[in-house]
Design a protein around this motif. Structure first.
Motif, mmCIF file in Angstrom:
data_model
loop_
_atom_site.group_PDB
_atom_site.id
_atom_site.type_symbol
_atom_site.label_atom_id
_atom_site.label_comp_id
_atom_site.label_asym_id
_atom_site.label_seq_id
_atom_site.Cartn_x
_atom_site.Cartn_y
_atom_site.Cartn_z
ATOM 1 N N MET A 157 0.812 -1.212 0.000
ATOM 2 C CA MET A 157 0.000 0.000 0.000
ATOM 3 C C MET A 157 0.856 1.277 0.000
ATOM 4 O O MET A 157 0.352 2.363 -0.258
ATOM 5 C CB MET A 157 -0.935 0.007 1.217
ATOM 6 N N MET A 158 2.149 1.145 0.294
ATOM 7 C CA MET A 158 3.053 2.292 0.244
ATOM 8 C C MET A 158 3.485 2.611 -1.185
ATOM 9 O O MET A 158 4.089 3.654 -1.445
ATOM 10 C CB MET A 158 4.291 2.029 1.120
ATOM 11 N N LEU A 159 3.180 1.707 -2.097
ATOM 12 C CA LEU A 159 3.562 1.874 -3.498
ATOM 13 C C LEU A 159 2.335 2.247 -4.322
ATOM 14 O O LEU A 159 1.255 1.694 -4.126
ATOM 15 C CB LEU A 159 4.177 0.584 -4.031
ATOM 16 N N ASP A 160 2.511 3.201 -5.234
ATOM 17 C CA ASP A 160 1.403 3.621 -6.088
ATOM 18 C C ASP A 160 1.941 4.080 -7.434
ATOM 19 O O ASP A 160 3.114 3.868 -7.753
ATOM 20 C CB ASP A 160 0.581 4.730 -5.408
ATOM 21 N N GLU A 161 1.077 4.739 -8.215
ATOM 22 C CA GLU A 161 1.506 5.148 -9.551
ATOM 23 C C GLU A 161 2.664 6.141 -9.518
ATOM 24 O O GLU A 161 3.481 6.204 -10.439
ATOM 25 C CB GLU A 161 0.323 5.759 -10.332
ATOM 26 N N HIS A 162 2.777 6.913 -8.414
ATOM 27 C CA HIS A 162 3.844 7.908 -8.313
ATOM 28 C C HIS A 162 5.192 7.258 -7.984
ATOM 29 O O HIS A 162 6.235 7.752 -8.423
ATOM 30 C CB HIS A 162 3.488 8.950 -7.260
ATOM 31 N N THR A 163 5.191 6.192 -7.235
ATOM 32 C CA THR A 163 6.465 5.569 -6.858
ATOM 33 C C THR A 163 7.091 4.799 -8.024
ATOM 34 O O THR A 163 8.265 4.440 -7.969
ATOM 35 C CB THR A 163 6.283 4.608 -5.660
ATOM 36 N N LYS A 164 6.321 4.569 -9.088
ATOM 37 C CA LYS A 164 6.843 3.838 -10.243
ATOM 38 C C LYS A 164 7.860 4.653 -11.042
ATOM 39 O O LYS A 164 8.586 4.100 -11.868
ATOM 40 C CB LYS A 164 5.694 3.417 -11.164
ATOM 41 N N ASP A 165 7.895 5.967 -10.800
ATOM 42 C CA ASP A 165 8.762 6.843 -11.585
ATOM 43 C C ASP A 165 10.205 6.845 -11.107
ATOM 44 O O ASP A 165 11.052 7.513 -11.712
ATOM 45 C CB ASP A 165 8.234 8.286 -11.543
ATOM 46 N N PHE A 166 10.506 6.129 -10.027
ATOM 47 C CA PHE A 166 11.828 6.221 -9.408
ATOM 48 C C PHE A 166 12.709 5.022 -9.762
ATOM 49 O O PHE A 166 12.226 3.897 -9.912
ATOM 50 C CB PHE A 166 11.682 6.340 -7.886
ATOM 51 N N ASP A 167 14.008 5.317 -9.877
ATOM 52 C CA ASP A 167 14.976 4.265 -10.170
ATOM 53 C C ASP A 167 15.344 3.477 -8.915
ATOM 54 O O ASP A 167 15.580 2.271 -8.977
ATOM 55 C CB ASP A 167 16.253 4.883 -10.748
ATOM 56 N N TYR A 168 15.399 4.184 -7.777
ATOM 57 C CA TYR A 168 15.808 3.570 -6.509
ATOM 58 C C TYR A 168 14.746 3.849 -5.449
ATOM 59 O O TYR A 168 14.248 4.977 -5.324
ATOM 60 C CB TYR A 168 17.152 4.136 -6.032
ATOM 61 N N LEU A 169 14.413 2.819 -4.672
ATOM 62 C CA LEU A 169 13.484 2.930 -3.552
ATOM 63 C C LEU A 169 14.248 2.563 -2.286
ATOM 64 O O LEU A 169 14.829 1.480 -2.199
ATOM 65 C CB LEU A 169 12.291 1.993 -3.748
ATOM 66 N N CYS A 170 14.253 3.469 -1.310
ATOM 67 C CA CYS A 170 15.092 3.309 -0.123
ATOM 68 C C CYS A 170 14.252 3.231 1.141
ATOM 69 O O CYS A 170 13.300 3.992 1.316
ATOM 70 C CB CYS A 170 16.055 4.493 0.008
ATOM 71 N N THR A 171 14.637 2.332 2.028
ATOM 72 C CA THR A 171 13.977 2.237 3.327
ATOM 73 C C THR A 171 14.963 1.753 4.379
ATOM 74 O O THR A 171 15.914 1.028 4.060
ATOM 75 C CB THR A 171 12.773 1.280 3.282
ATOM 76 N N ALA A 172 14.732 2.188 5.616
ATOM 77 C CA ALA A 172 15.492 1.638 6.736
ATOM 78 C C ALA A 172 15.046 0.198 6.975
ATOM 79 O O ALA A 172 13.898 -0.165 6.699
ATOM 80 C CB ALA A 172 15.284 2.481 7.985
ATOM 81 N N VAL A 173 15.960 -0.620 7.509
ATOM 82 C CA VAL A 173 15.670 -2.040 7.729
ATOM 83 C C VAL A 173 15.932 -2.410 9.176
ATOM 84 O O VAL A 173 17.031 -2.214 9.689
ATOM 85 C CB VAL A 173 16.546 -2.935 6.810
ATOM 86 N N GLY A 174 14.878 -2.941 9.834
ATOM 87 C CA GLY A 174 14.999 -3.461 11.186
ATOM 88 C C GLY A 174 14.776 -4.965 11.184
ATOM 89 O O GLY A 174 15.715 -5.752 11.239
ATOM 90 N N THR A 175 13.510 -5.370 11.079
ATOM 91 C CA THR A 175 13.190 -6.798 11.034
ATOM 92 C C THR A 175 13.040 -7.317 9.608
ATOM 93 O O THR A 175 12.905 -8.523 9.406
ATOM 94 C CB THR A 175 11.905 -7.094 11.827
ATOM 95 N N GLY A 176 13.013 -6.424 8.611
ATOM 96 C CA GLY A 176 13.051 -6.848 7.215
ATOM 97 C C GLY A 176 11.727 -6.847 6.477
ATOM 98 O O GLY A 176 11.700 -7.023 5.256
ATOM 99 N N GLY A 177 10.618 -6.642 7.167
ATOM 100 C CA GLY A 177 9.311 -6.725 6.525
ATOM 101 C C GLY A 177 9.066 -5.626 5.500
ATOM 102 O O GLY A 177 8.497 -5.870 4.430
ATOM 103 N N THR A 178 9.502 -4.413 5.814
ATOM 104 C CA THR A 178 9.240 -3.286 4.913
ATOM 105 C C THR A 178 10.040 -3.409 3.630
ATOM 106 O O THR A 178 9.502 -3.259 2.525
ATOM 107 C CB THR A 178 9.550 -1.956 5.618
ATOM 108 N N VAL A 179 11.328 -3.691 3.744
ATOM 109 C CA VAL A 179 12.146 -3.804 2.537
ATOM 110 C C VAL A 179 11.693 -4.994 1.689
ATOM 111 O O VAL A 179 11.712 -4.932 0.449
ATOM 112 C CB VAL A 179 13.651 -3.901 2.898
ATOM 113 N N ALA A 180 11.240 -6.069 2.344
ATOM 114 C CA ALA A 180 10.740 -7.230 1.600
ATOM 115 C C ALA A 180 9.471 -6.875 0.838
ATOM 116 O O ALA A 180 9.298 -7.279 -0.325
ATOM 117 C CB ALA A 180 10.478 -8.389 2.551
ATOM 118 N N GLY A 181 8.584 -6.111 1.469
ATOM 119 C CA GLY A 181 7.343 -5.712 0.804
ATOM 120 C C GLY A 181 7.589 -4.799 -0.380
ATOM 121 O O GLY A 181 6.966 -4.942 -1.444
#
Length: 302
Positions: A157-181
């Protein structure tokens, strides 16, 4: 639906930088005043599906440390839904000192019961979870950090039509769920960078179990260890807020953005790259961090 899809679009804010790089931040910290950032989306399916079952004796149980954003978020969900919650907290020494901890005070105000366990017991929390499931068969037991398959689905749900325009998507990683999603549901050709704020040898395998795609680079961003705050981290966070008007917390987004700026300065991203960083919230942790910094006679996060 207890946790709805927000009507308002989550703002994406440009952060002007040099080196012909376009840098933006998606302000997921604004998704909800108390259930912020990735925690909202990691809980989205977990909670909504559980509420839809209409259990006779609803109960939500989860795990976390003393300053856990996840503990704060689950307590807020329980308060919102009128569902009792239980937080299994790492560190028995907090039993007598929880009133000095803003996160745990917040959780208690939301009605969460707190059970403090030793670090040894906490390391075997899967066994503890199994025992609690037997004791409370209708309870929803959410793992530490909220990371499970439903959480990964929620991150979509954090991804939409606007996030498709980017070459790199960055997130902090703790337990790994967000980066995996993000990895699992982002567009073809997009590269995901996970900024590891914790030293966890099992993290790579855990992420691989949650996403089949091989589009992730993990970069060490711990700056000395999980929850460790260096003076350079404080200076960066305060300067970032001054220049861009965006508050960062010192455990996740602060360290990620500091590392992103380092990568830009060192030519990591090709020229004309479009880079999107997700602000995963957790700003409630600043108060607790400042209490510790104050005791150490150090500069505070403003």
């Amino acid at each position: 639906m207890l946790l709805p899809i927000p009507i308002q679009k989550i703002p994406v804010q440009e952060i002007p930088v040099h080196h012909n790089i376009q840098l933006f931040m998606k302000r997921e910290d604004l998704v909800h005043p108390q259930i912020s950032g990735n925690k909202y989306w990691k809980l989205f399916f977990n909670i909504n599906q559980y509420v839809a079952l209409n259990p006779a004796k609803p109960y939500i149980i989860t795990f976390g440390g003393a300053f856990s954003n996840h503990i704060a978020a689950v307590s807020a969900v329980g308060s919102l839904a009128g569902i009792p919650t239980l937080g299994i907290i790492r560190g028995e020494e907090l039993q007598e000192k929880w009133r000095e901890n803003p996160t745990l005070v917040f959780a208690k105000r939301n009605g969460m019961n707190l059970k403090f366990v030793t670090r040894t017991e906490y390391r075997h929390k899967e066994k503890l979870a199994a025992f609690l499931q037997q004791e409370f068969p209708e309870a929803l037991i959410i793992p530490e950090g909220g990371t499970n398959e439903d959480a990964v689905a929620g991150i979509k749900m954090m991804l939409d039509e606007h996030t498709k325009d980017f070459d790199y998507l960055c997130t902090a990683v703790g337990t790994g769920g967000t980066v995996a999603g993000i990895s699992k549901y982002c567009g073809e050709g997009q590269h995901v960078i996970g900024f590891k704020v914790v030293k966890d040898d099992a993290l790579d395998n855990r992420i691989s179990e949650l996403t089949p795609r091989k589009n992730i680079s993990l970069i060490d961003s711990a700056f000395g260890g999980y929850g460790k705050i260096k003076d350079e981290n404080i200076r960066f966070i305060n300067d970032f807020k001054k220049h861009y008007g965006i508050p960062l917390e010192p455990v996740y987004t602060g360290k990620m953005m500091q590392k992103v700026f380092d990568l830009i300065e060192n030519g990591y991203f090709p020229e004309n790259s479009k880079v999107l960083c997700f602000h995963t919230g957790g700003l409630q942790g600043i108060e607790g961090a400042n209490l510790l910094l104050e005791k150490q006679n150090r500069s505070l996060i403003i």
